[in-house]
Design an enzyme around this catalytic site. Structure first.
Site, short mmCIF file in Angstrom:
data_model
loop_
_atom_site.label_atom_id
_atom_site.label_comp_id
_atom_site.label_asym_id
_atom_site.label_seq_id
_atom_site.Cartn_x
_atom_site.Cartn_y
_atom_site.Cartn_z
N HIS A 7 0.86 -1.18 0.00
CA HIS A 7 0.00 0.00 0.00
C HIS A 7 0.90 1.23 0.00
O HIS A 7 1.81 1.31 0.82
CB HIS A 7 -0.88 -0.01 1.24
CG HIS A 7 -2.02 0.95 1.17
ND1 HIS A 7 -1.86 2.31 1.24
CD2 HIS A 7 -3.35 0.74 1.03
CE1 HIS A 7 -3.04 2.89 1.14
NE2 HIS A 7 -3.96 1.97 1.02
N ARG B 182 -6.45 10.31 -0.56
CA ARG B 182 -6.16 10.81 -1.90
C ARG B 182 -7.44 10.95 -2.71
O ARG B 182 -7.57 11.80 -3.57
CB ARG B 182 -5.16 9.89 -2.59
CG ARG B 182 -3.73 10.05 -2.03
CD ARG B 182 -2.77 9.01 -2.57
NE ARG B 182 -2.95 7.73 -1.93
CZ ARG B 182 -2.89 6.56 -2.56
NH1 ARG B 182 -2.67 6.49 -3.85
NH2 ARG B 182 -3.06 5.42 -1.89
#
Lengths: 232, 558, 301
Positions: B327, B347
């Site tokens: 990740h 994000r």
């Protein structure tokens, strides 16, 4: 700029025995450093699962503190114990047939009404939840407020362990949230419409085409695809 | 904790460049920093992704995937001995059931719920508590093509491209087409999805998605679903028995070679139990706690690939076990939260990856392997920020989110993250987070067919432990979707199969003996006994003076 | 508009919702805005009246403290706490008295409440809505009357908790007149019921409702004998016992004739000519609307 990390050791008490552990350790890593193989009272190690509920005392005050073992940094002369499990009644119900009226708790968690408003639960909650407030919301039958206030609950059990009225707050809150999610929360149309389209087979043809594309063709289609972040 | 002095200068640059980067967001980042082309992706992956280093993979010498190049650590774990003492005898079963579910996370609970709805009696065996799983920890969301300006076909295309086109098409079709129905099922069980004003589901973008289809429940998406599924399992104690702290360590077969149950080992009492079951579903999740390439991980304590070990020993074929997902945004500071998941949803809401000079250096929403490789590349180029304990990271600018969507957005949508950092005196509404790739997801696993059956009759698998759905790289939100869709299918398939299954003859663990012989023939010498069950974090100096040689957790080789 | 903090209590936002809405509408007509305390908690009802257990007083003390903080933070015109439910009034006032008089108990409770932002000093004054009305002045009320209730015979009912014990009661426990004075200002015909301050049976309605059936029968028939056409009350529990339980009274006393029971605020709505849509007139077991229509008092809007 990289410093060499000096490992400073500080004393703590695990089950009343003194151990020296690195400063900055959490309760969990301190116990592991001291040689405990943790097989219970430990789960995600990130503060989400509520497995590592712990009680501790500090040398700076008389209070009994509660926190998550994986998130609480140890302090010198801290005394710690884990509470891997608080026995708690869980009502059995069928969400399809249960009546989400204000009396839902009289049938499932009647102890809720014993609340003394002493706020002990909120004081021990490691997630800073206004536990008493959501219990009161439950007493008033306000499922929406109870669901909202209790949302961050990871069901660690500390509130139930400390409650003088012996309420199992977190189980009542879970029921309130499920009832809210199912019956009270406002719903829009898009989901239903899409499910109907799928049931009517609208996408079958499209899938057949995609699944039969040779690798080059699908690669091209992928990299050519439009990025479009509008909803409709 | 707060940030050390020497980082303050870099943080100042992040604050300074924010206004300009806000403008870029308004135009649309994809118009300024375009996503990488196919060639661009290949380049950054091969130069930076941990899967592409020479020692990343190793040839496995035994078992159904013999000869293939799999992730080195995976091979080491699979080329190992059973934990069962050689004197172990299979005698009278301690438990009998229709469906045995091994693993009590999201997939396991879905399987149990649906198996029961198809008239099966179920036992769930779980190593820790039910719900102590990666499912509980996922934060940002679940993908489902619910918006009018989207379709399951686009979802399919997004996931196929993200997966390097290695996904099994039939599985991906099921994943994407069943998604809206899975959302509805969860809604009916009482899951509180985030909604917009008109009541429709809130949707955001995620890495590698070309439309908005990330559904969420604040940043507690996994926890919200897991709490509900676990509660629903507990509403049926007459039909579903949950055995906690009682992991499975080997599978059992019958005389026809069908899977017929498992041997459990109680971690507290040290006892063994034999479960006789008509069908077995493996839902043991991931392998983050194997710390592949010594990376920290987002995974829960018990993610040690147990299911694959047992299945492989029994002869099940694995798929895509040469691919590891890192990740991109794992926390690196403060040290207490090293490796923790910082959800991609940050994000999705506009949070920007920024180097030590405050520069936005990459399109924020590439598929995870590409994004992670980009961050590694940036740090290698000297533009990362080192931490006092020897790690490195780049900034993830979170304060910009409140500027894009209005004050209070971060608090409302990321209560878990706000709280996590607040515990260490960092306010992510005002300061950026320091992040670096962290070991996160097992892209491959036990190969499954459309009904989640495996290469061994009677054995099913669902969730992270299965392989084929995500190809060689999973997109955000597809794992939560995976365990809900395929957990359900596994439960139904196993229950139906159990109705027509008759266990043939005596139970046997001969396959374990055969695996031992294979180890011998391949001249593999190892002290390792698996499944690993729990990673070793004890201070080894203290453990080396350990006197109890029967401690099953004593690290091999001591 | 004068702003005053208001404590609902559990019944007022659920079963007795129309008592609250009618009281608020009437208050507004009299230039008072009753602001519900944010973060209020259940007063604890009878449980909070135990005298041997300090823990049980925490609920009402927390409420009193919250009221004080709320008034101060919002600089309200009136810092007293107005209450509609007779049980809540009784509990809050009795606890308040104890906490004011027994300083040791107050200190202990404040120590226990250490995470609250301030300590409770006994400064919150609790009043009932009827007391507020009396203070506003019966003459002011009568000037607001647009639809006099002159052809309606009303028997006000008090029950126990508004009047007893004497230290916290809002009127003379033997011969109260506050509701009568209110009704006079509305120009209603007031009828005297000797059992107007007799207990209705209270929580016996849950465990042994025959107790309530008999007590209510006496109260209601005495009112009827005196010529009452309608009863007013000021307590959600009394309202339940006198109104809903008539269903059970009829089963035992076959000759009994039903009589409507309403909150005094509902009559005030009619008298002030306020819109009756949300007055909750349809929330009763014995529907008062036929009576109102007969008296030409019922206006839809």
């Amino acid at each position: 700029m990289r410093n060499e990390l000096e490992v400073k050791l500080i004393p703590i008490y695990i089950l009343s025995r003194k151990h020296l552990v690195p400063e900055g350790s959490t309760i969990i890593t301190a116990m592991e450093y001291a040689g405990f193989k943790l097989k219970k009272g430990i789960g995600c190690r990130e503060g989400f699962c509520g497995a590592c509920a712990s009680l501790y005392r500090l040398e700076t005050d008389f209070k009994l503190h509660g926190g998550l073992g994986c998130q609480t940094v140890v302090q010198p002369n801290m005394q710690i114990v884990q509470i891997p499990y608080t026995p708690s009644p869980k009502a059995i119900y069928d969400l399809e047939t249960i009546n989400p009226e204000e009396e839902v708790f009289t049938a499932t968690y009647p102890e809720l009404y014993r609340c003394l408003s002493c706020n002990t639960c909120a004081k021990i909650c490691p997630q800073e939840i206004l536990v008493m407030d959501y219990v009161q919301a439950g007493i008033k039958g306000d499922l929406a407020l109870m669901a909202d206030l209790s949302f961050d609950c990871i069901m660690c059990g500390l509130c139930a362990a400390r409650c003088p009225a012996e309420i199992t707050q977190f189980n009542a809150a879970l029921l309130a949230r499920r009832l809210f999610g199912k019956y009270v929360n406002k719903k829009g149309r898009f989901l239903e419409d899409r499910i109907k389209q799928i049931q009517d087979g609208k996408f079958e043809e499209g899938y057949r085409e995609l699944m039969n594309l040779p690798k080059e063709a699908i690669t091209k289609r992928y990299f050519d695809r439009e990025l479009n972040f509008k909803i409709t | 904790m707060a940030y050390p002095e020497y980082m303050k200068e870099s943080i100042e640059l992040v604050h300074k460049t924010r206004a300009k980067r806000l403008e870029i967001d308004k135009i649309g980042i994809q118009n300024v920093l375009t996503p990488l082309t196919e060639e661009g992706r290949k380049k950054v992956l091969s130069e930076n992704h941990p899967d592409y280093t020479p020692d990343a993979r190793k040839q496995i010498r035994i078992g159904p995937n013999k000869g293939e190049w799999l992730t080195t650590k995976v091979v080491e774990i699979l080329e190992s001995h059973s934990r069962l003492p050689t004197t172990f005898r299979l005698d009278k079963p301690d438990y009998e059931t229709d469906v045995l579910v091994i693993g009590g996370g999201g997939a396991g609970c879905q399987a149990a719920i649906w198996a029961r709805l198809h008239d099966a009696k179920v036992i769930i065996s779980t190593k820790l508590r039910m719900g102590d799983a990666n499912s509980m920890m996922s934060q940002g969301g679940m993908q489902a093509a619910v918006n009018p300006n989207d379709s399951p076909l686009i979802h399919y295309l997004d996931a196929m491209g993200g997966g390097h086109f290695d996904n099994k098409p039939a599985l991906l079709k099921i994943l994407t087409q069943e998604a809206p129905k899975a959302v509805k099922h969860l809604e009916d069980l009482g899951v509180i999805w985030d909604r917009i004003a008109d009541g429709n589901l809130q949707t955001k973008t995620g890495g590698g998605t070309s439309r908005r289809r990330m559904l969420s429940s604040r940043d507690y998406t996994g926890a919200e679903i897991m709490r509900v599924l676990r509660d629903e399992v507990r509403n049926h104690p007459e039909d579903i028995t949950v055995l906690e702290y009682f992991p499975a360590i080997e599978l059992i077969k019958d005389q026809e070679g069908k899977i017929a149950g498992a041997i459990l080992f109680h971690m507290e009492t040290g006892e063994y139990a034999v479960v006789k079951a008509k069908t077995v579903i493996i839902t043991t999740g991931g392998f983050g706690r194997l710390h592949i390439k010594d990376f920290p991980t987002t995974n829960h304590y018990g993610a040690t690939m147990d299911g694959l070990v047992m299945a492989y020993r029994a002869g099940a074929k694995l798929l895509h076990m040469d691919s590891v997902q890192f990740h991109p945004t794992g926390a690196v500071y403060p040290p207490q939260i090293l490796g923790f998941l910082i959800t991609e949803k940050i994000r999705g809401f506009g949070g920007q990856p920024v180097n030590k000079f405050g520069e936005l250096f990459v399109f924020p929403l590439e598929p995870r392997d590409v994004e992670a490789s980009d961050y590694i590349q940036e740090c290698r180029a000297g533009k990362g920020i080192p931490t006092p304990d020897g790690h490195i990271g780049i900034w993830l600018d979170s304060p910009i989110i409140d500027l894009i969507h209005g004050p209070g957005t971060i608090e409302k949508n990321f209560p878990a993250m706000v709280r996590q950092y607040k515990r260490f005196d960092i306010d992510i509404r005002k300061e950026p987070m320091l992040v670096y790739p962290t070991l996160h997801y097992q892209n491959g696993g036990i190969e499954i067919n459309e009904d989640t059956s495996t290469s061994i009759p009677g054995l099913y698998a669902a969730g992270e432990c299965s392989g084929g759905v995500h190809g060689r790289n999973r997109l955000m939100g597809n794992s939560v979707l995976d365990y809900n869709v395929f957990g359900r299918i596994a439960g139904i398939s196993a229950a139906k199969k159990a109705k027509e299954t008759i266990i043939a003859g005596n139970l046997t663990i001969d396959h374990i003996g055969k695996y031992e012989e294979e180890l011998l023939s391949a001249r593999i010498i190892t002290p390792l006994k698996t499944p690993v069950l729990l990673p070793e974090y004890r201070n080894l100096d203290l453990v080396s003076r350990h006197l109890d040689e029967f401690d099953p957790f004593l690290p091999a080789g001591l | 508009m004068k702003r005053i903090p208001y404590y609902p209590g559990c019944s007022l936002q659920t079963k007795a919702k129309h008592f609250e809405t009618t009281a608020m509408a009437v208050a507004e007509a009299l230039d008072y805005e009753m602001i519900t305390l944010p973060r209020w908690n259940c007063c604890g009802a009878v449980h909070s009246l135990t005298s041997d257990d300090l823990m049980h007083h925490i609920a009402p003390v927390t409420t009193l403290l919250r009221s004080k903080e709320f008034s101060e933070a919002n600089q309200l015109d009136d810092s007293r706490l107005v209450v509609l439910c007779a049980m809540c009034l009784n509990v809050l006032k009795r606890t308040n008295k104890r906490v004011i008089e027994l300083i040791d108990d107050r200190t202990k409770m404040n120590d226990f409440l250490y995470l609250e932002s301030s300590k409770y000093d006994g400064s919150t004054q609790v009043i009932h809505f009827l007391e507020l009305l009396k203070e506003i002045g019966w003459d002011v009320l009568s000037r607001k009357v647009t639809h006099p209730l002159s052809n309606l015979s009303v028997s006000p009912y008090y029950g126990c908790l508004l009047l007893r014990p004497k230290e916290v009661g809002i009127d003379d426990p033997e011969a109260p007149v506050i509701q009568e004075n209110l009704l006079h200002s509305l120009q209603a015909k007031v009828v005297e019921n000797p059992l107007k301050n007799r207990c209705c049976g209270s929580y016996h309605t849950l465990a042994d409702k025959q107790v309530v059936v008999d007590l209510s029968y006496d109260i209601l028939t005495n009112a009827q004998k005196a010529g009452a056409e309608i009863i007013t009350t000021s307590c959600p529990l009394c309202a339940f016992n006198l109104d809903q339980r008539q269903e059970d009274i009829i089963k035992k006393y076959s000759g009994f004739k039903k009589i409507p029971v309403v909150y005094f605020t509902e009559l005030m709505m009619i008298a002030f000519g306020l819109p009756l849509k949300n007055a909750g007139l349809d929330q009763h077991y014995v529907d008062p609307r036929p009576l109102f229509i007969e008296k030409e008092m019922y206006h839809e809007e």
